[in-house]
Scaffold this motif. Structure first.
Motif, PDB file in Angstrom:
ATOM      1  N   ARG A 167      -3.903  -3.678 -11.606  1.00 26.16           N
ATOM      2  CA  ARG A 167      -2.669  -4.182 -12.226  1.00 26.16           C
ATOM      3  C   ARG A 167      -1.624  -3.074 -12.323  1.00 26.16           C
ATOM      4  NH1 ARG A 167      -2.582  -6.273 -18.403  1.00 26.16           N
ATOM      5  NH2 ARG A 167      -3.395  -4.160 -18.678  1.00 26.16           N
ATOM      6  N   SER A 168      -2.052  -1.885 -12.732  1.00 26.25           N
ATOM      7  CA  SER A 168      -1.108  -0.765 -12.807  1.00 26.25           C
ATOM      8  C   SER A 168      -0.588  -0.374 -11.432  1.00 26.25           C
ATOM      9  CB  SER A 168      -1.773   0.453 -13.444  1.00 26.25           C
ATOM     10  OG  SER A 168      -1.919   0.241 -14.815  1.00 26.25           O
ATOM     11  N   LEU A 169      -1.499  -0.379 -10.441  1.00 28.49           N
ATOM     12  CA  LEU A 169      -1.089   0.035  -9.095  1.00 28.49           C
ATOM     13  C   LEU A 169      -0.051  -0.904  -8.504  1.00 28.49           C
ATOM     14  CD1 LEU A 169      -4.538   1.075  -7.589  1.00 28.49           C
ATOM     15  CD2 LEU A 169      -2.690   2.594  -8.348  1.00 28.49           C
ATOM     16  N   CYS A 170      -0.086  -2.181  -8.924  1.00 26.77           N
ATOM     17  CA  CYS A 170       0.866  -3.167  -8.397  1.00 26.77           C
ATOM     18  C   CYS A 170       2.315  -2.785  -8.705  1.00 26.77           C
ATOM     19  CB  CYS A 170       0.573  -4.553  -8.968  1.00 26.77           C
ATOM     20  SG  CYS A 170      -0.873  -5.313  -8.219  1.00 26.77           S
ATOM     21  N   MET A 171       2.519  -1.957  -9.711  1.00 26.62           N
ATOM     22  CA  MET A 171       3.881  -1.486 -10.010  1.00 26.62           C
ATOM     23  C   MET A 171       4.253  -0.301  -9.119  1.00 26.62           C
ATOM     24  SD  MET A 171       5.283  -3.378 -12.311  1.00 26.62           S
ATOM     25  CE  MET A 171       6.437  -2.569 -13.405  1.00 26.62           C
ATOM     26  N   GLU A 172       3.325   0.142  -8.298  1.00 29.82           N
ATOM     27  CA  GLU A 172       3.527   1.305  -7.430  1.00 29.82           C
ATOM     28  C   GLU A 172       4.158   2.469  -8.190  1.00 29.82           C
ATOM     29  OE1 GLU A 172       5.296  -1.247  -4.128  1.00 29.82           O
ATOM     30  OE2 GLU A 172       3.504  -0.422  -3.155  1.00 29.82           O
ATOM     31  N   PRO A 173       3.453   2.891  -9.242  1.00 32.69           N
ATOM     32  CA  PRO A 173       4.012   3.908 -10.139  1.00 32.69           C
ATOM     33  C   PRO A 173       3.978   5.315  -9.531  1.00 32.69           C
ATOM     34  CG  PRO A 173       1.757   3.439 -10.779  1.00 32.69           C
ATOM     35  CD  PRO A 173       2.082   2.507  -9.641  1.00 32.69           C
ATOM     36  N   PHE A 214      -4.037  -4.621  -3.897  1.00 29.36           N
ATOM     37  CA  PHE A 214      -4.622  -3.646  -4.818  1.00 29.36           C
ATOM     38  C   PHE A 214      -5.962  -4.121  -5.396  1.00 29.36           C
ATOM     39  CE2 PHE A 214      -0.236  -1.995  -4.668  1.00 29.36           C
ATOM     40  CZ  PHE A 214      -0.560  -0.720  -4.218  1.00 29.36           C
ATOM     41  N   LEU A 215      -6.176  -5.434  -5.443  1.00 28.36           N
ATOM     42  CA  LEU A 215      -7.520  -5.907  -5.827  1.00 28.36           C
ATOM     43  C   LEU A 215      -8.525  -5.531  -4.734  1.00 28.36           C
ATOM     44  CD1 LEU A 215      -6.640  -9.330  -7.458  1.00 28.36           C
ATOM     45  CD2 LEU A 215      -7.621  -7.326  -8.608  1.00 28.36           C
ATOM     46  N   GLU A 216      -8.053  -5.592  -3.502  1.00 24.33           N
ATOM     47  CA  GLU A 216      -8.857  -5.113  -2.371  1.00 24.33           C
ATOM     48  C   GLU A 216      -9.144  -3.618  -2.541  1.00 24.33           C
ATOM     49  OE1 GLU A 216     -10.565  -6.602   0.876  1.00 24.33           O
ATOM     50  OE2 GLU A 216      -8.623  -7.603   0.634  1.00 24.33           O
ATOM     51  N   ARG A 217      -8.110  -2.904  -2.941  1.00 28.54           N
ATOM     52  CA  ARG A 217      -8.189  -1.446  -3.105  1.00 28.54           C
ATOM     53  C   ARG A 217      -9.261  -1.053  -4.126  1.00 28.54           C
ATOM     54  NH1 ARG A 217      -8.652   2.766  -3.229  1.00 28.54           N
ATOM     55  NH2 ARG A 217      -7.388   4.638  -3.085  1.00 28.54           N
ATOM     56  N   GLN A 273     -15.704  -4.324 -13.997  1.00 26.91           N
ATOM     57  CA  GLN A 273     -14.770  -5.100 -13.160  1.00 26.91           C
ATOM     58  C   GLN A 273     -13.427  -5.258 -13.863  1.00 26.91           C
ATOM     59  OE1 GLN A 273     -17.300  -8.563 -12.768  1.00 26.91           O
ATOM     60  NE2 GLN A 273     -17.744  -8.099 -10.622  1.00 26.91           N
ATOM     61  N   GLN A 274     -13.453  -5.509 -15.186  1.00 30.68           N
ATOM     62  CA  GLN A 274     -12.188  -5.658 -15.916  1.00 30.68           C
ATOM     63  C   GLN A 274     -11.369  -4.371 -15.842  1.00 30.68           C
ATOM     64  OE1 GLN A 274     -12.041  -7.744 -19.757  1.00 30.68           O
ATOM     65  NE2 GLN A 274     -14.213  -8.172 -19.478  1.00 30.68           N
ATOM     66  N   GLN A 275     -12.062  -3.243 -15.940  1.00 31.60           N
ATOM     67  CA  GLN A 275     -11.310  -1.992 -15.893  1.00 31.60           C
ATOM     68  C   GLN A 275     -10.730  -1.768 -14.495  1.00 31.60           C
ATOM     69  OE1 GLN A 275      -9.482  -0.470 -17.614  1.00 31.60           O
ATOM     70  NE2 GLN A 275     -10.542   1.102 -18.784  1.00 31.60           N
ATOM     71  N   ARG A 276     -11.446  -2.199 -13.467  1.00 30.04           N
ATOM     72  CA  ARG A 276     -10.888  -2.064 -12.116  1.00 30.04           C
ATOM     73  C   ARG A 276      -9.690  -2.999 -11.928  1.00 30.04           C
ATOM     74  NH1 ARG A 276     -15.202  -2.717  -7.892  1.00 30.04           N
ATOM     75  NH2 ARG A 276     -16.592  -3.571  -9.466  1.00 30.04           N
ATOM     76  N   VAL A 277      -9.730  -4.176 -12.565  1.00 22.63           N
ATOM     77  CA  VAL A 277      -8.548  -5.049 -12.546  1.00 22.63           C
ATOM     78  C   VAL A 277      -7.376  -4.339 -13.239  1.00 22.63           C
ATOM     79  CG1 VAL A 277      -7.519  -7.205 -13.381  1.00 22.63           C
ATOM     80  CG2 VAL A 277      -9.864  -7.204 -12.496  1.00 22.63           C
ATOM     81  N   ALA A 278      -7.682  -3.701 -14.374  1.00 26.80           N
ATOM     82  CA  ALA A 278      -6.605  -2.995 -15.105  1.00 26.80           C
ATOM     83  C   ALA A 278      -5.992  -1.905 -14.220  1.00 26.80           C
ATOM     84  CB  ALA A 278      -7.149  -2.400 -16.399  1.00 26.80           C
TER      85      ALA A 278
END
Ligand code: ADP
Ligand code: MG
Length: 245
Positions: free
Chosen positions: A153-159, A124-127, A145-150
């Motif tokens: 981070r949310s996407l990693c939960m595959e919500p 997801f960091l790639e994403r 960049q911080q907001q893209r990390v945020a």
């Protein structure tokens, strides 16, 4: 079966004696993109925070991905697994690397093994197009960049749904577009999204529906073309005339 990811019916919410939401009803279907706008204090944040139980509604019903949110809930993990949220001020963990920020919730809340959590984080960091920042700390990154990390981070939960609360409002102007581009690309991939934002170009190009709130109520909603070209309510007209100046 209904394809509603968020179903809010007649929701009211109070902070003490102050009523922040009054009879709000909203259904968000799978892959739908909804933009919520409205003046400051109109209840936009309160509403979307009710969708992941950061705030508790007192009346009406909310169900998220089939989970009914109610006052006797003990375990919020199920809700948080289903609902990703991105805030105005990023809310990254400052003492953890970008990679660990992304790995933490899947490991701690979902019990994902470390190697799998790392694989997801890098994916997801790639994403969001910043895999090269994985080993830095949030303080070493720009706001965009911080907001893209945020977002990663949310996407990693595959919500099942992503909520955005004014994700570009605290960014310097030159960083707004990189975050909007990331959000647009998620929308194109079919992510179900509810975005509180005043970025009307984003609303026009991405939203299926725009919702206007005022004083704790949904005053008006419509497809972006109708909403911007032909607002009905005087409050909507006034608001649009102010922000589209
Ligand atoms: P918006 O996001 O549209 O600016 P909010 O949902 O943040 O609006 O706030 C709606 C109303 O609720 C505002 O009048 C705000 O002052 C009030 N409010 C928000 N959070 C709290 C809180 N934690 N305690 C008391 N009042 C609050
Ligand atoms: Mg707000």
């Amino acid at each position: 079966m209904s394809d509603a990811v968020i179903e809010a019916r007649n929701v009211s919410q109070w902070y003490g004696t102050f009523r922040a939401l009054t009879h709000v009803s909203l259904t968000v279907r799978k892959s739908e993109r909804v933009v919520i706008c409205g003046p400051s204090g109109s209840g936009k944040s309160t509403l979307i925070r009710c969708f992941n139980r950061l705030e508790a509604h007192q009346e009406g019903e909310i169900a998220v991905n089939g989970i009914r949110l109610h006052s006797k809930m003990r375990d919020l993990a199920d809700v948080r697994k289903n609902v990703g949220m991105v805030f105005q001020h990023f809310n990254l963990f400052p003492h953890m690397t970008v990679l660990m920020n992304c790995m933490a919730a899947p490991m701690w809340i979902k019990g994902v093994p470390e190697t799998e959590a790392r694989r997801l984080a890098l994916k997801f960091l790639e994403r969001v197009r910043i895999p090269e920042q994985a080993n830095k700390y949030p303080g070493q990154l720009s706001g965009g960049q911080q907001q893209r990390v945020a977002i990663a981070r949310s996407l990693c939960m595959e919500p099942a749904v992503m909520l955005f609360d004014e994700p570009t409002s605290s960014l310097d102007p030159e960083m707004v577009s990189e975050v909007l581009e990331t959000m647009t690309s998620l929308a194109r991939d079919g992510m179900t999204m509810v975005c509180v934002t005043h970025e009307m170009s984003f609303a026009r190009s991405v939203a299926d529906r725009v919702i206007f709130m005022d004083a704790g109520r949904i005053v008006e909603e419509g497809a972006p073309n109708d909403f911007f070209a032909n607002p009905q309510h005087p409050r909507t007209k006034l608001f649009l005339s102010q922000i589209l100046k």
